[in-house]
Scaffold this motif. Structure first.
Motif, short mmCIF file in Angstrom:
data_model
loop_
_atom_site.label_atom_id
_atom_site.label_comp_id
_atom_site.label_asym_id
_atom_site.label_seq_id
_atom_site.Cartn_x
_atom_site.Cartn_y
_atom_site.Cartn_z
N TRP A 243 18.70 8.25 -1.38
CA TRP A 243 17.46 8.00 -0.64
C TRP A 243 16.96 9.26 0.06
N PHE A 244 15.67 9.19 0.48
CA PHE A 244 15.06 10.27 1.25
C PHE A 244 15.16 9.91 2.73
N LYS B 50 15.78 12.31 9.12
CA LYS B 50 16.84 13.34 9.06
C LYS B 50 18.02 13.05 10.00
N ASP B 51 18.35 11.77 10.16
CA ASP B 51 19.47 11.43 11.05
C ASP B 51 20.76 11.13 10.30
N GLY B 52 20.72 11.20 8.97
CA GLY B 52 21.93 10.95 8.19
C GLY B 52 22.27 9.49 8.01
N TYR C 146 14.68 19.47 -2.36
CA TYR C 146 15.47 18.65 -1.45
C TYR C 146 16.83 19.28 -1.15
N GLY C 147 17.34 18.99 0.03
CA GLY C 147 18.69 19.37 0.39
C GLY C 147 19.39 18.19 1.04
N ILE D 38 16.83 15.45 2.40
CA ILE D 38 15.71 15.82 3.25
C ILE D 38 15.00 17.02 2.64
N THR D 39 13.83 17.33 3.18
CA THR D 39 13.17 18.59 2.85
C THR D 39 13.54 19.58 3.94
N PRO D 40 14.37 20.58 3.63
CA PRO D 40 14.84 21.51 4.67
C PRO D 40 13.68 22.25 5.33
N GLU D 41 13.87 22.55 6.62
CA GLU D 41 12.88 23.33 7.34
C GLU D 41 12.88 24.76 6.80
N PRO D 42 11.68 25.37 6.64
CA PRO D 42 11.64 26.75 6.14
C PRO D 42 12.25 27.71 7.14
#
Length: 199
Positions: A44-45, A49-51, A127-128, A166-170
């Motif tokens: 899942w996405f 971003k809390d896992g 994604y990461g 998640i989509t990692p922060e740049p």
């Protein structure tokens, strides 16, 4: 097999004896079963971003997963055939079925094949993994691979092998250099400007 007295039928069986005579019998209608277990079940996405798998967070489709047996080699099913990789469904679910029952201390390992996934789902390259082991096994995430627990009794299932992304922060890395190409990250190394300030 070819011997109805000894082989097994699947799901249904028909008598091959003449049962039109009172007292006749046919004791060849036999069914054999092999103990099996299954594992899965969700990719899942992780929107916040809390896992943790929260209500409403969407599944990711077309993620390719493989399963390894206790010996670290590709797992085989109850009939001895190597189990092929599977893809997640449109809701992010997946399942490996018809796996042999394990002995105490053994485990199956499910892993995401990132390269194979990107070939059919190019968005996955962005994604990461989210935070791993942030909660209980039934709601948290593992990172790229996950190991089963239990599965020592026929009919057991471990549906806690889940993966959140998640989509990692740049990440921005600014490097400063003087007019000669030297590192100018400190005030002592700065280059004076015409107005007396430094850059």
């Amino acid at each position: 097999g070819d011997d109805p007295e000894k082989d097994s039928s699947s799901e249904q069986a028909e008598s091959y004896q003449d049962l039109t005579i009172p007292g006749s019998k046919d004791l060849s209608l036999d069914f054999g079963f092999i103990p099996q277990v299954k594992i899965g079940d969700f990719v899942w996405f992780d929107t916040n971003k809390d896992g943790i798998q929260d209500a409403g967070e969407p599944g990711i489709s077309d993620v390719v997963l493989t399963v390894l047996g206790p010996d670290g080699k590709p797992a085989v099913d109850i009939w001895g055939n190597t189990i092929e990789s599977v893809k997640t469904n449109s809701d992010g679910s997946y399942l490996f079925e018809h796996l042999p029952v394990l002995k105490d201390g053994e485990k199956y390992t499910v892993a995401i094949d990132r390269d194979a996934t990107i070939k059919i789902n190019d968005k996955f390259a962005n994604y990461g993994p989210t935070t791993s082991n942030a909660g209980g096994r039934d709601v948290d995430s593992d990172e790229w691979k996950a190991s089963s627990e239990g599965l020592t009794t026929a009919g057991d299932e471990d549906l806690t092998l889940d993966f959140g992304f998640i989509t990692p922060e740049p990440v921005v890395d600014i490097e400063k250099f003087d007019e000669n190409g030297n590192d100018a990250d400190t005030a002592d190394e700065s280059v004076p400007l015409p107005d007396g300030s430094a850059k």
